[in-house]
Scaffold this motif. Sequence first.
Motif, mmCIF file in Angstrom:
data_model
loop_
_atom_site.group_PDB
_atom_site.id
_atom_site.type_symbol
_atom_site.label_atom_id
_atom_site.label_comp_id
_atom_site.label_asym_id
_atom_site.label_seq_id
_atom_site.Cartn_x
_atom_site.Cartn_y
_atom_site.Cartn_z
ATOM 1 N N MET A 65 26.709 -13.542 2.502
ATOM 2 C CA MET A 65 28.034 -13.967 2.057
ATOM 3 C C MET A 65 28.621 -14.908 3.094
ATOM 4 S SD MET A 65 29.768 -10.522 0.440
ATOM 5 C CE MET A 65 30.914 -11.458 -0.570
ATOM 6 N N VAL A 118 26.528 -16.156 -1.293
ATOM 7 C CA VAL A 118 27.778 -15.943 -2.015
ATOM 8 C C VAL A 118 28.835 -16.889 -1.465
ATOM 9 C CG1 VAL A 118 29.563 -14.294 -2.644
ATOM 10 C CG2 VAL A 118 27.181 -13.534 -2.424
ATOM 11 N N GLY A 121 33.303 -14.158 -3.549
ATOM 12 C CA GLY A 121 33.004 -12.855 -4.108
ATOM 13 C C GLY A 121 34.214 -12.240 -4.789
ATOM 14 N N THR A 125 28.531 -9.477 -7.062
ATOM 15 C CA THR A 125 27.722 -10.494 -6.373
ATOM 16 C C THR A 125 26.236 -10.160 -6.427
ATOM 17 O OG1 THR A 125 27.993 -9.430 -4.204
ATOM 18 C CG2 THR A 125 29.610 -11.106 -4.823
#
Length: 238
Positions: A65, A118, A121, A125
């Motif tokens: 992420m 990601v 989010g 996800t």
Amino acid sequence: MSRIDGRANDQLRPIIITPNYLNFAEGSCLITCGNTRVLCAASVEEKAPPHVAEGSGWVTAEYSMLPRANRERSRRDIAKLKLSPRSAEIQRLVGRSLRACVDMDALGPRTVTIDCDVLQGDGGTRTASVTGGYVALALALQRLVKDGVLPKLPLKTSVAAISAGIVGEEALLDLCYEEDSSAQVDFNCVMTGEGELVEVQGTGEGRAFTMEEQQTLLKLCAKGLAEIRELQRAALGF
């Protein structure tokens, strides 16, 4: 109950799959599920890992992420000098899911790595990573066929994933962040194109849940995944 975005209980968030999003990856797509955005890229390496049988291939995945993918900045894994337990668990899920759709012997002695990053989010996800990861993988394999590296697509089926859950005692499909964070039961499902199960993750976050509730959530996921498979086909053109 009224959902935060006005959807019906069995309704998906708007999903957009943009194929070939990157210039250099063998296969890529940007998948948008509501406010969740995941960039998926497939890279092909002409060798297989040592643990794979001679002549066979391998599919694996990595998940991460971006620091501002969420409401507050998170530290990059590289800054912590180790992969977070959550990222490790999700990328194993994505890898297992994608391996379920590939004929490794037909793939031959090569590795396909799917990077799932990601960008933003807002719930789901991991399921978006599986769904978009399949599209990126299929595009990369299609390119190998087009380039004459493989005689045919080594795909046995398709795979896609979606979440569901029980929020306020109601079963809901495709939870956004606000729903997910208050869910009594959290449920993730990965299915093949034929509707067979690859993986089911169900957790009683606020309470235990019954077999009947499990079946209700599973049926919700099956409905959503049938719709997602059509979006995947449209993005791939086959």
